[in-house]
Design a protein around this motif. Structure first.
Motif, short mmCIF file in Angstrom:
data_model
loop_
_atom_site.label_atom_id
_atom_site.label_comp_id
_atom_site.label_asym_id
_atom_site.label_seq_id
_atom_site.Cartn_x
_atom_site.Cartn_y
_atom_site.Cartn_z
N ASP A 133 0.82 -1.20 0.00
CA ASP A 133 0.00 0.00 0.00
C ASP A 133 0.86 1.26 0.00
OD1 ASP A 133 -1.94 -1.91 0.29
OD2 ASP A 133 -2.79 -1.10 2.13
N THR A 134 1.97 1.19 0.70
CA THR A 134 2.84 2.36 0.84
C THR A 134 3.56 2.73 -0.46
OG1 THR A 134 4.47 0.81 1.75
CG2 THR A 134 3.25 2.16 3.31
N ALA A 135 3.53 1.85 -1.45
CA ALA A 135 4.17 2.14 -2.74
C ALA A 135 3.19 2.68 -3.76
CB ALA A 135 4.83 0.88 -3.29
N ALA A 136 1.90 2.77 -3.40
CA ALA A 136 0.89 3.14 -4.39
C ALA A 136 1.08 4.54 -4.95
CB ALA A 136 -0.50 3.00 -3.79
N ALA A 137 1.39 5.51 -4.08
CA ALA A 137 1.56 6.88 -4.57
C ALA A 137 2.75 6.96 -5.52
CB ALA A 137 1.75 7.83 -3.39
N ALA A 144 -6.71 8.43 -4.38
CA ALA A 144 -7.36 9.51 -5.13
C ALA A 144 -6.55 10.80 -5.04
CB ALA A 144 -8.77 9.74 -4.59
N LEU A 145 -5.98 11.08 -3.89
CA LEU A 145 -5.15 12.29 -3.74
C LEU A 145 -3.90 12.20 -4.61
CD1 LEU A 145 -5.49 12.75 0.11
CD2 LEU A 145 -6.30 14.36 -1.62
N ALA A 146 -3.26 11.04 -4.61
CA ALA A 146 -2.06 10.87 -5.44
C ALA A 146 -2.43 10.96 -6.92
CB ALA A 146 -1.41 9.52 -5.14
N ALA A 147 -3.55 10.38 -7.30
CA ALA A 147 -3.98 10.44 -8.70
C ALA A 147 -4.27 11.87 -9.12
CB ALA A 147 -5.21 9.57 -8.90
N ALA A 148 -4.90 12.64 -8.26
CA ALA A 148 -5.18 14.04 -8.58
C ALA A 148 -3.88 14.82 -8.77
CB ALA A 148 -6.02 14.67 -7.48
N PRO A 173 -6.60 9.85 -13.97
CA PRO A 173 -8.02 9.79 -13.61
C PRO A 173 -8.31 8.69 -12.59
CG PRO A 173 -7.67 8.91 -15.82
CD PRO A 173 -6.37 9.53 -15.40
N PHE A 174 -9.15 9.04 -11.63
CA PHE A 174 -9.56 8.12 -10.57
C PHE A 174 -11.05 7.83 -10.76
CE2 PHE A 174 -11.52 7.28 -6.49
CZ PHE A 174 -10.69 6.32 -5.94
N GLY A 179 -15.08 15.50 -5.59
CA GLY A 179 -14.25 16.34 -6.46
C GLY A 179 -12.98 15.67 -6.94
N LEU A 180 -12.59 14.56 -6.30
CA LEU A 180 -11.39 13.83 -6.72
C LEU A 180 -11.72 12.68 -7.68
CD1 LEU A 180 -9.50 13.52 -3.29
CD2 LEU A 180 -9.06 15.14 -5.14
N ILE A 181 -12.99 12.47 -7.93
CA ILE A 181 -13.43 11.33 -8.73
C ILE A 181 -13.77 11.79 -10.14
CG2 ILE A 181 -15.14 9.48 -8.92
CD1 ILE A 181 -15.49 9.74 -5.83
#
Length: 345
Positions: free
Chosen positions: A209-213, A247-251, A256-257, A312-314
């Motif tokens: 999980d910690t590598a996702a961003a 979602a925050l990292a994707a933004a 797109p999330f 707003g992040l979606i």
């Protein structure tokens, strides 16, 4: 497109479900014939996933009707089941819908009618998954994707919501691999989603999980797609804890999330995410797994099962009825009202 495995069966007077706590090492079916056993299975995550919980909620009413088909007993069973896990709205609505469908019948007909409702509910769920997958292809950009937790057959009884979109994209040659978070602390991604992807022949890459961003910002994925446990009318979405961080990292990265979920996940009683109840689970689930402890005793744990991602992040919410985009209020309300008018038919 077919689900890679069967995970639920209605065999009057019992509900049969695959015990997800034992996967991937063991495929063991549970036979559930009373509410106490069903409640334990839901609470312990032997069965999980918002759409599948809706099916189990309906089955709980059928089980209760076998013992006592009276009005009070059926209403109490539906309410009791709905309280077991508060965030996933479909557990309560599935039970309530089954109760409503049978209460208009004579008591001696109610158990049989409830089991028929369950079978029809499963068929409808499977058709909804197929529609979500088709709609998802219209918005998912080509390229590899990242997903979180488990949103496949194990979560729905069909081909899955977010994982159904991924299956369709792979079948269409739109992606080569799916990245999967471990999804701590109970490892639904590492244990369940990878198990499903292997059975489906879709190349999977597991990551902490910690590598996702870092993955999202690396340019390796063209989109992030997850499921949902409850969606507020403004698009705020509760899903497995960790979704908000994705979602925050994707933004930040301009990736797109997407949320993929049936319209039944929309809660018209929640104007926004602040009204979504968040389940907190035992501290014992953090700092160890299956009896193996790696943190010292006496440590407190903060263990929410879900977090809420602001609408707003979606980029879009993919449903079986169509695709909702921001601002979500009018679109989600219209989709929900249209779907609700046909529930149970």
């Amino acid at each position: 497109m077919r689900a890679p495995v069967a995970v639920v069966a209605f065999e009057r007077p019992t509900l049969r479900v695959l015990d997800q706590t034992l996967l991937p090492q063991e495929e063991h079916w549970l036979e559930i014939g009373d509410l106490e056993t069903l409640e334990e299975a839901i609470r312990s995550l032997r069965v999980r996933g918002a759409p599948l919980l809706g099916l189990c909620g309906a089955a709980g009413v059928a089980i209760a009707a076998e013992r006592d088909p009276g009005d009070a007993a059926i209403r109490e069973a539906a309410a009791r089941i709905g309280r077991v896990r508060p965030t996933a709205v479909e557990l309560a609505t599935g039970a309530a819908a089954c109760a409503a469908a049978v209460l208009g019948r004579a008591p001696e007909e109610r158990a049989a009618a409830a089991w028929t409702f369950c079978a029809e509910y499963l068929a409808r769920r499977q058709a909804e998954d197929e529609a979500i997958a088709r709609n998802g292809l219209a918005v998912l950009p080509p390229g590899d994707v990242l997903t979180h937790c488990n949103t496949g057959t194990l979560a729905t009884g069909g081909i899955g919501t977010a994982l159904g979109v991924i299956r369709a994209a792979f079948a269409a040659g739109r992606l080569a691999r799916c990245y999967v978070t471990e999804t701590r602390p109970l490892l639904q991604g590492a244990r369940l989603t990878t198990w499903e992807l292997v059975k489906s022949g879709i190349p999977a890459v597991l990551l902490p999980d910690t590598a996702a961003a870092a993955l999202i910002t690396s340019g390796r994925v063209s989109a992030v797609v997850t499921g949902a446990d409850r969606i507020a009318l403004n698009g705020d979405t509760a899903n497995k804890v960790g979704t908000l961080g994705l979602a925050l990292a994707a933004a930040h990265a301009g990736v797109p999330f997407f949320i993929a979920a049936p319209v039944s996940t929309v809660d018209p009683g929640c104007a926004d995410g602040s009204a979504i109840p968040i389940e907190f689970r035992s501290a014992e689930e953090v700092g160890g797994f299956r009896g193996q402890r790696w943190s010292p005793g006496g440590i407190e744990a903060w263990n929410p099962a879900f977090d809420v991602t602001p609408g707003g992040l979606i980029a879009a919410i993919i449903t079986e009825r169509g695709i909702a985009r921001p601002p979500y209020g009018p679109g989600l309300r219209a989709l929900f009202e249209h779907a609700a008018s046909g529930f149970g038919t």
